[in-house]
Write an enzyme that holds these catalytic residues in place. Structure first.
Site, PDB file in Angstrom:
ATOM      1  N   ASP A  72    -114.164 -96.610   1.774  1.00  0.00           N
ATOM      2  CA  ASP A  72    -112.970 -97.295   2.271  1.00  0.00           C
ATOM      3  C   ASP A  72    -112.857 -98.711   1.699  1.00  0.00           C
ATOM      4  O   ASP A  72    -113.579 -99.085   0.772  1.00  0.00           O
ATOM      5  CB  ASP A  72    -112.936 -97.286   3.808  1.00  0.00           C
ATOM      6  CG  ASP A  72    -114.025 -98.167   4.435  1.00  0.00           C
ATOM      7  OD1 ASP A  72    -114.718 -98.899   3.701  1.00  0.00           O
ATOM      8  OD2 ASP A  72    -114.183 -98.119   5.671  1.00  0.00           O
ATOM      9  N   HIS A  73    -111.959 -99.474   2.281  1.00  0.00           N
ATOM     10  CA  HIS A  73    -111.621-100.805   1.760  1.00  0.00           C
ATOM     11  C   HIS A  73    -112.731-101.830   1.946  1.00  0.00           C
ATOM     12  O   HIS A  73    -112.672-102.910   1.353  1.00  0.00           O
ATOM     13  CB  HIS A  73    -110.362-101.314   2.463  1.00  0.00           C
ATOM     14  CG  HIS A  73    -110.560-101.485   3.950  1.00  0.00           C
ATOM     15  ND1 HIS A  73    -110.586-100.423   4.817  1.00  0.00           N
ATOM     16  CD2 HIS A  73    -110.774-102.594   4.711  1.00  0.00           C
ATOM     17  CE1 HIS A  73    -110.792-100.860   6.051  1.00  0.00           C
ATOM     18  NE2 HIS A  73    -110.911-102.167   6.006  1.00  0.00           N
ATOM     19  N   THR A  74    -113.733-101.532   2.763  1.00  0.00           N
ATOM     20  CA  THR A  74    -114.794-102.506   3.010  1.00  0.00           C
ATOM     21  C   THR A  74    -115.901-102.451   1.965  1.00  0.00           C
ATOM     22  O   THR A  74    -116.853-103.229   2.028  1.00  0.00           O
ATOM     23  CB  THR A  74    -115.424-102.290   4.404  1.00  0.00           C
ATOM     24  OG1 THR A  74    -116.117-101.032   4.426  1.00  0.00           O
ATOM     25  CG2 THR A  74    -114.378-102.310   5.496  1.00  0.00           C
ATOM     26  N   ARG A  75    -115.803-101.543   1.018  1.00  0.00           N
ATOM     27  CA  ARG A  75    -116.862-101.365   0.025  1.00  0.00           C
ATOM     28  C   ARG A  75    -116.317-101.618  -1.383  1.00  0.00           C
ATOM     29  O   ARG A  75    -115.252-101.085  -1.740  1.00  0.00           O
ATOM     30  CB  ARG A  75    -117.437 -99.945   0.095  1.00  0.00           C
ATOM     31  CG  ARG A  75    -117.992 -99.568   1.471  1.00  0.00           C
ATOM     32  CD  ARG A  75    -119.239-100.380   1.795  1.00  0.00           C
ATOM     33  NE  ARG A  75    -119.852 -99.965   3.049  1.00  0.00           N
ATOM     34  CZ  ARG A  75    -119.666-100.563   4.213  1.00  0.00           C
ATOM     35  NH1 ARG A  75    -118.867-101.603   4.290  1.00  0.00           N
ATOM     36  NH2 ARG A  75    -120.283-100.142   5.301  1.00  0.00           N
ATOM     37  N   HIS A 108    -115.216 -97.268  10.900  1.00  0.00           N
ATOM     38  CA  HIS A 108    -114.368 -98.427  10.582  1.00  0.00           C
ATOM     39  C   HIS A 108    -112.918 -98.113  10.919  1.00  0.00           C
ATOM     40  O   HIS A 108    -112.531 -96.953  11.063  1.00  0.00           O
ATOM     41  CB  HIS A 108    -114.442 -98.774   9.094  1.00  0.00           C
ATOM     42  CG  HIS A 108    -115.817 -99.113   8.624  1.00  0.00           C
ATOM     43  ND1 HIS A 108    -116.151 -99.156   7.288  1.00  0.00           N
ATOM     44  CD2 HIS A 108    -116.951 -99.434   9.300  1.00  0.00           C
ATOM     45  CE1 HIS A 108    -117.423 -99.486   7.163  1.00  0.00           C
ATOM     46  NE2 HIS A 108    -117.930 -99.652   8.357  1.00  0.00           N
ATOM     47  N   HIS A 174    -129.241-101.208   1.858  1.00  0.00           N
ATOM     48  CA  HIS A 174    -128.614-101.080   3.177  1.00  0.00           C
ATOM     49  C   HIS A 174    -129.625-101.468   4.245  1.00  0.00           C
ATOM     50  O   HIS A 174    -130.749-101.015   4.235  1.00  0.00           O
ATOM     51  CB  HIS A 174    -128.107 -99.661   3.415  1.00  0.00           C
ATOM     52  CG  HIS A 174    -127.274 -99.546   4.656  1.00  0.00           C
ATOM     53  ND1 HIS A 174    -127.833 -99.411   5.905  1.00  0.00           N
ATOM     54  CD2 HIS A 174    -125.924 -99.568   4.837  1.00  0.00           C
ATOM     55  CE1 HIS A 174    -126.858 -99.354   6.810  1.00  0.00           C
ATOM     56  NE2 HIS A 174    -125.703 -99.449   6.194  1.00  0.00           N
ATOM     57  N   LYS A 184    -124.624 -90.883   2.486  1.00  0.00           N
ATOM     58  CA  LYS A 184    -123.856 -91.649   3.472  1.00  0.00           C
ATOM     59  C   LYS A 184    -122.359 -91.361   3.419  1.00  0.00           C
ATOM     60  O   LYS A 184    -121.638 -91.677   4.366  1.00  0.00           O
ATOM     61  CB  LYS A 184    -124.084 -93.164   3.275  1.00  0.00           C
ATOM     62  CG  LYS A 184    -125.311 -93.678   3.974  1.00  0.00           C
ATOM     63  CD  LYS A 184    -125.420 -95.199   3.868  1.00  0.00           C
ATOM     64  CE  LYS A 184    -124.906 -95.881   5.115  1.00  0.00           C
ATOM     65  NZ  LYS A 184    -123.529 -96.308   5.067  1.00  0.00           N
ATOM     66  N   HIS A 200    -127.393 -93.751  14.821  1.00  0.00           N
ATOM     67  CA  HIS A 200    -127.643 -95.195  14.824  1.00  0.00           C
ATOM     68  C   HIS A 200    -128.287 -95.655  16.138  1.00  0.00           C
ATOM     69  O   HIS A 200    -128.116 -96.801  16.548  1.00  0.00           O
ATOM     70  CB  HIS A 200    -126.333 -95.951  14.625  1.00  0.00           C
ATOM     71  CG  HIS A 200    -125.719 -95.795  13.265  1.00  0.00           C
ATOM     72  ND1 HIS A 200    -126.082 -94.831  12.370  1.00  0.00           N
ATOM     73  CD2 HIS A 200    -124.733 -96.511  12.647  1.00  0.00           C
ATOM     74  CE1 HIS A 200    -125.353 -94.933  11.264  1.00  0.00           C
ATOM     75  NE2 HIS A 200    -124.536 -95.949  11.403  1.00  0.00           N
ATOM     76  N   GLN A 295    -119.921-107.504   9.735  1.00  0.00           N
ATOM     77  CA  GLN A 295    -120.548-107.152   8.465  1.00  0.00           C
ATOM     78  C   GLN A 295    -121.572-108.200   8.036  1.00  0.00           C
ATOM     79  O   GLN A 295    -122.551-107.890   7.343  1.00  0.00           O
ATOM     80  CB  GLN A 295    -119.487-106.978   7.382  1.00  0.00           C
ATOM     81  CG  GLN A 295    -118.582-105.768   7.566  1.00  0.00           C
ATOM     82  CD  GLN A 295    -119.316-104.447   7.429  1.00  0.00           C
ATOM     83  OE1 GLN A 295    -120.331-104.364   6.745  1.00  0.00           O
ATOM     84  NE2 GLN A 295    -118.824-103.411   8.100  1.00  0.00           N
ATOM     85  N   LYS A 298    -125.507-107.993   8.027  1.00  0.00           N
ATOM     86  CA  LYS A 298    -126.308-107.401   6.946  1.00  0.00           C
ATOM     87  C   LYS A 298    -127.042-108.486   6.163  1.00  0.00           C
ATOM     88  O   LYS A 298    -128.244-108.401   5.921  1.00  0.00           O
ATOM     89  CB  LYS A 298    -125.408-106.582   6.018  1.00  0.00           C
ATOM     90  CG  LYS A 298    -124.783-105.374   6.695  1.00  0.00           C
ATOM     91  CD  LYS A 298    -123.872-104.613   5.741  1.00  0.00           C
ATOM     92  CE  LYS A 298    -123.281-103.387   6.434  1.00  0.00           C
ATOM     93  NZ  LYS A 298    -122.381-102.635   5.539  1.00  0.00           N
TER      94      LYS A 298
END
Length: 425
Positions: A72-75, A108, A174, A184, A200, A295, A298
């Site tokens: 998606d857009h977060t990667r 997400h 990760h 993943k 998780h 985020q 991380k």
């Protein structure tokens, strides 16, 4: 004096600091690596020599319903280089194939049309069928069995009902799954919320093997591999990118074998020993990885490995989208004792895992050990609600860190890109 420069949003921030105060630098060597070909050629070469698998064109023969799982857009996946050769090979194997790009959002929020166009480019947006996964749409989930952990596996039926399931993605360290990419794409990518939560769970996050750069013995990774096998993930094309999000290596083929090759390559450029320090300065690698505070945990988890007990972590993350998780925010805003938060989370059974619990667990673990100063565009009060000290420049953050420690000569470790580094204690 030496200049410290950190990625921040789509730009950089920096500040000068006396060189004698620097205990050391932990830098990935991704930017020093010189790829043997251009980005487009690297993707094509990887697909021409797949690892542990026939070519995608061969796999596509006779397969009518084909699904490609996309990040998606977060990667920062270089989809514009990965998807065209994938689509070309699929249509080479079966010109009549019905192809769906399934955006693997995990839990997400759904990507907007604008975000998808920025990621895929206008040509793919106009030509291909794109569906965004929704982990809460129970009608679109299919039960696939019980994970090794004991959690139920529910996956998007578009993926599991495909005649051929492939995935694009990228490999980075990760903070609890060892490495991103590969398996993943399925879990958490196209899994139901309850499946992601079971994977998780607190016990798994607390496991000593659930760390960046670690696959062997990692219970979270074990579940993910099982889910990918159960879903029938047949082929992946995964990229490794540098700090400018340029593709520098690609790995294609069997979802586990190709992924491990990519993880080994990445680790050879990113693994370093911890540098104990009073202050640790890091970032969340800039856009799109620093869009929210959630985020940014991380990068904080990387810095935690170098920060001495009672020390200070300075995290630079623009956080233009604010917090990024309501459960994550409430866990800290409603409780002022990070140690108490951590103990409560550790007592939660697997099947009662709550929204954002894993992020809260790792963040609370860091807060129990260190103070955290966040350089961001987020409102100061929200930063304080999350038990951090707000700052708006690296210079200001350094002054605040020195005041917090009562030591203007405190030793500093610098990790310019927190997500790209694998730190070994």
């Amino acid at each position: 004096m030496t200049e410290i420069t950190l990625p921040y949003g789509k730009g950089h921030i920096g500040a000068p600091i006396a060189e004698e105060r620097i205990a050391g630098w932990i830098r990935s060597r991704l930017d020093e690596y010189r790829p043997p070909a251009g980005q487009k050629e690297l993707a094509e070469q990887a697909m021409a020599a797949p690892i542990g698998s026939p070519a995608l064109a061969e796999l596509a023969q006779g397969k009518n319903k084909v699904v490609i799982l996309c990040s998606d857009h977060t990667r920062p996946v270089p989809s514009r280089y990965l998807l065209p050769p994938m689509l070309e090979q699929i249509r080479q194997g079966n010109p009549q194939a019905d192809i769906t790009l399934l955006v693997a959002t995990g839990c997400h929020r759904g990507s907007t049309a604008q975000e998808l166009e920025e990621k895929f480019g206008p040509e793919i947006m106009a030509r291909e069928k794109i569906v965004v996964h929704d982990c809460d749409n129970e009608e679109h989930m299919q039960y696939m069995g019980v994970l090794p952990s004991g959690g139920p596996l529910y996956l998007n039926q578009i993926a599991v009902q495909a005649d051929l399931l492939a995935a694009e993605g990228f490999i980075e360290p990760h903070f609890f799954a060892g490495f991103s990419g590969g398996r993943k794409s399925v879990l958490p990518g196209v899994a139901a919320r309850q499946t992601v939560y079971a994977n998780h769970c607190a016990a798994f996050i607390a496991d000593s093997h659930s760390r960046a750069g670690c696959l062997e013995g990692n219970p979270i990774h074990r579940d993910m591999v099982w889910a990918a096998e159960r879903a029938g993930l047949a082929f992946i094309v995964n990229a490794v990118v540098d700090s400018r999000k340029r593709l520098i290596a690609a790995f294609a083929g069997h979802f586990d074998q190709a992924h491990r090759k990519g993880a080994d390559f990445l680790a050879s450029l990113c693994r370093d020993k911890a540098i104990p320090a009073d202050i640790v300065i890091t970032s969340n690698n800039g856009y799109p990885l620093d869009q929210n505070i959630y985020q940014a945990v991380k990068g904080i988890s990387t810095a935690e490995l170098c920060c001495r007990p009672g020390g200070v972590i300075i995290m630079a993350a623009q956080c233009q989208d604010g917090v990024g998780g309501d459960g994550f925010y409430r866990a800290f805003a409603e409780n002022r004792d990070a140690g108490d938060i951590l103990q409560k989370i550790l007592a939660v059974p697997q099947q009662q895992t709550q929204a954002d619990q894993w992020q809260s667990q790792i963040f609370a673990r860091a807060l129990v050990k260190c103070r955290v100063i966040l350089i961001s565009d987020a409102p100061d009060q929200i930063v304080r609600d999350l038990h951090m000290i707000p700052a708006h420049s690296l210079g200001e953050a350094l002054i605040l860190a020195e005041q917090t420690l009562g030591d203007p000569q405190a030793r500093i470790a610098v990790i310019p890109e927190g997500i790209s580094s694998i730190v070994e204690e």
